[in-house]
Design a protein around this motif. Structure first.
Motif, mmCIF file in Angstrom:
data_model
loop_
_atom_site.group_PDB
_atom_site.id
_atom_site.type_symbol
_atom_site.label_atom_id
_atom_site.label_comp_id
_atom_site.label_asym_id
_atom_site.label_seq_id
_atom_site.Cartn_x
_atom_site.Cartn_y
_atom_site.Cartn_z
ATOM 1 N N MET A 1 0.818 -1.190 0.000
ATOM 2 C CA MET A 1 0.000 0.000 0.000
ATOM 3 C C MET A 1 0.867 1.260 0.000
ATOM 4 N N SER A 2 1.923 1.269 0.782
ATOM 5 C CA SER A 2 2.760 2.466 0.841
ATOM 6 C C SER A 2 3.480 2.707 -0.484
ATOM 7 N N LEU A 3 3.827 1.656 -1.207
ATOM 8 C CA LEU A 3 4.463 1.844 -2.518
ATOM 9 C C LEU A 3 3.517 2.502 -3.508
ATOM 10 N N VAL A 4 2.241 2.152 -3.437
ATOM 11 C CA VAL A 4 1.250 2.789 -4.306
ATOM 12 C C VAL A 4 1.136 4.269 -3.969
ATOM 13 N N LEU A 5 1.101 4.585 -2.692
ATOM 14 C CA LEU A 5 1.010 5.978 -2.271
ATOM 15 C C LEU A 5 2.247 6.763 -2.700
ATOM 16 N N ILE A 6 3.403 6.202 -2.534
ATOM 17 C CA ILE A 6 4.638 6.875 -2.947
ATOM 18 C C ILE A 6 4.639 7.094 -4.460
ATOM 19 N N GLY A 7 4.258 6.075 -5.223
ATOM 20 C CA GLY A 7 4.197 6.215 -6.681
ATOM 21 C C GLY A 7 3.193 7.263 -7.122
ATOM 22 N N THR A 8 2.056 7.312 -6.441
ATOM 23 C CA THR A 8 1.042 8.313 -6.757
ATOM 24 C C THR A 8 1.548 9.716 -6.467
ATOM 25 N N CYS A 9 2.236 9.887 -5.356
ATOM 26 C CA CYS A 9 2.793 11.199 -5.009
ATOM 27 C C CYS A 9 3.821 11.663 -6.046
ATOM 28 N N ILE A 10 4.669 10.763 -6.455
ATOM 29 C CA ILE A 10 5.693 11.113 -7.441
ATOM 30 C C ILE A 10 5.051 11.466 -8.776
ATOM 31 N N THR A 11 4.096 10.662 -9.210
ATOM 32 C CA THR A 11 3.418 10.926 -10.474
ATOM 33 C C THR A 11 2.667 12.249 -10.431
ATOM 34 N N SER A 12 1.980 12.508 -9.336
ATOM 35 C CA SER A 12 1.231 13.751 -9.194
ATOM 36 C C SER A 12 2.156 14.957 -9.216
ATOM 37 N N ALA A 13 3.239 14.885 -8.482
ATOM 38 C CA ALA A 13 4.195 15.997 -8.453
ATOM 39 C C ALA A 13 4.803 16.231 -9.833
ATOM 40 N N ALA A 14 5.112 15.163 -10.531
ATOM 41 C CA ALA A 14 5.697 15.301 -11.865
ATOM 42 C C ALA A 14 4.700 15.920 -12.830
ATOM 43 N N SER A 15 3.441 15.492 -12.766
ATOM 44 C CA SER A 15 2.470 16.038 -13.722
ATOM 45 C C SER A 15 2.202 17.509 -13.447
ATOM 46 N N TYR A 16 2.134 17.911 -12.179
ATOM 47 C CA TYR A 16 1.989 19.340 -11.886
ATOM 48 C C TYR A 16 3.206 20.107 -12.381
ATOM 49 N N GLY A 17 4.373 19.564 -12.187
ATOM 50 C CA GLY A 17 5.590 20.228 -12.644
ATOM 51 C C GLY A 17 5.617 20.385 -14.147
ATOM 52 N N PHE A 18 5.257 19.331 -14.868
ATOM 53 C CA PHE A 18 5.232 19.410 -16.331
ATOM 54 C C PHE A 18 4.146 20.358 -16.816
ATOM 55 N N THR A 19 3.023 20.391 -16.120
ATOM 56 C CA THR A 19 1.950 21.316 -16.490
ATOM 57 C C THR A 19 2.409 22.755 -16.330
ATOM 58 N N TYR A 20 3.027 23.057 -15.192
ATOM 59 C CA TYR A 20 3.549 24.409 -14.984
ATOM 60 C C TYR A 20 4.618 24.745 -16.018
ATOM 61 N N LEU A 21 5.507 23.830 -16.277
ATOM 62 C CA LEU A 21 6.588 24.082 -17.222
ATOM 63 C C LEU A 21 6.048 24.340 -18.619
ATOM 64 N N ALA A 22 5.102 23.528 -19.068
ATOM 65 C CA ALA A 22 4.532 23.701 -20.404
ATOM 66 C C ALA A 22 3.756 25.006 -20.516
ATOM 67 N N SER A 23 2.961 25.314 -19.513
ATOM 68 C CA SER A 23 2.189 26.557 -19.579
ATOM 69 C C SER A 23 3.095 27.770 -19.472
ATOM 70 N N LEU A 24 4.122 27.692 -18.675
ATOM 71 C CA LEU A 24 5.066 28.800 -18.562
ATOM 72 C C LEU A 24 5.806 29.023 -19.882
ATOM 73 N N ALA A 25 6.190 27.949 -20.540
ATOM 74 C CA ALA A 25 6.857 28.074 -21.836
ATOM 75 C C ALA A 25 5.925 28.692 -22.868
ATOM 76 N N GLU A 26 4.664 28.279 -22.865
ATOM 77 C CA GLU A 26 3.697 28.810 -23.827
ATOM 78 C C GLU A 26 3.425 30.285 -23.586
ATOM 79 N N VAL A 27 3.208 30.659 -22.338
ATOM 80 C CA VAL A 27 2.964 32.067 -22.003
ATOM 81 C C VAL A 27 4.184 32.910 -22.345
ATOM 82 N N SER A 28 5.343 32.411 -22.047
ATOM 83 C CA SER A 28 6.579 33.137 -22.326
ATOM 84 C C SER A 28 6.787 33.334 -23.827
ATOM 85 N N GLU A 29 6.424 32.334 -24.605
ATOM 86 C CA GLU A 29 6.586 32.427 -26.059
ATOM 87 C C GLU A 29 5.575 33.382 -26.691
ATOM 88 N N ARG A 30 4.372 33.406 -26.164
ATOM 89 C CA ARG A 30 3.319 34.242 -26.741
ATOM 90 C C ARG A 30 3.448 35.718 -26.365
#
Length: 76
Positions: free
Chosen positions: A1-30
């Motif tokens: 159970m704890s491995l699932v929670l750890i994996g979920t936390c890592i995936t969630s943090a990565a997706s938020y990071g990629f979302t911020y990075l992509a949107s920041l790049a788009e806003v910066s370019e426009r």
């Protein structure tokens, strides 16, 4: 159970990071001439978008119970 929670936390943090990075790049370019203003606006919208649903779910859970809050969140 704890491995699932750890994996979920890592995936969630990565997706938020990629979302911020992509949107920041788009806003910066426009908007190269207004980059600081556009970046500030992006973060204001992002913080509202990430925090208001969580706050609303907390209020719903306090008033109507956790199950109702989860159902409303899923529907919305």
């Amino acid at each position: 159970m704890s491995l699932v929670l750890i994996g979920t936390c890592i995936t969630s943090a990565a997706s938020y990071g990629f979302t911020y990075l992509a949107s920041l790049a788009e806003v910066s370019e426009r908007t190269p001439d207004e980059r600081a203003r556009a970046t500030a606006g992006l973060f204001v919208y992002a913080y509202f978008g990430f925090s208001l649903p969580v706050i609303a779910c907390g209020v719903l859970a306090d008033r109507f119970g956790l199950l109702v809050a989860m159902e409303v969140f899923a529907v919305v």
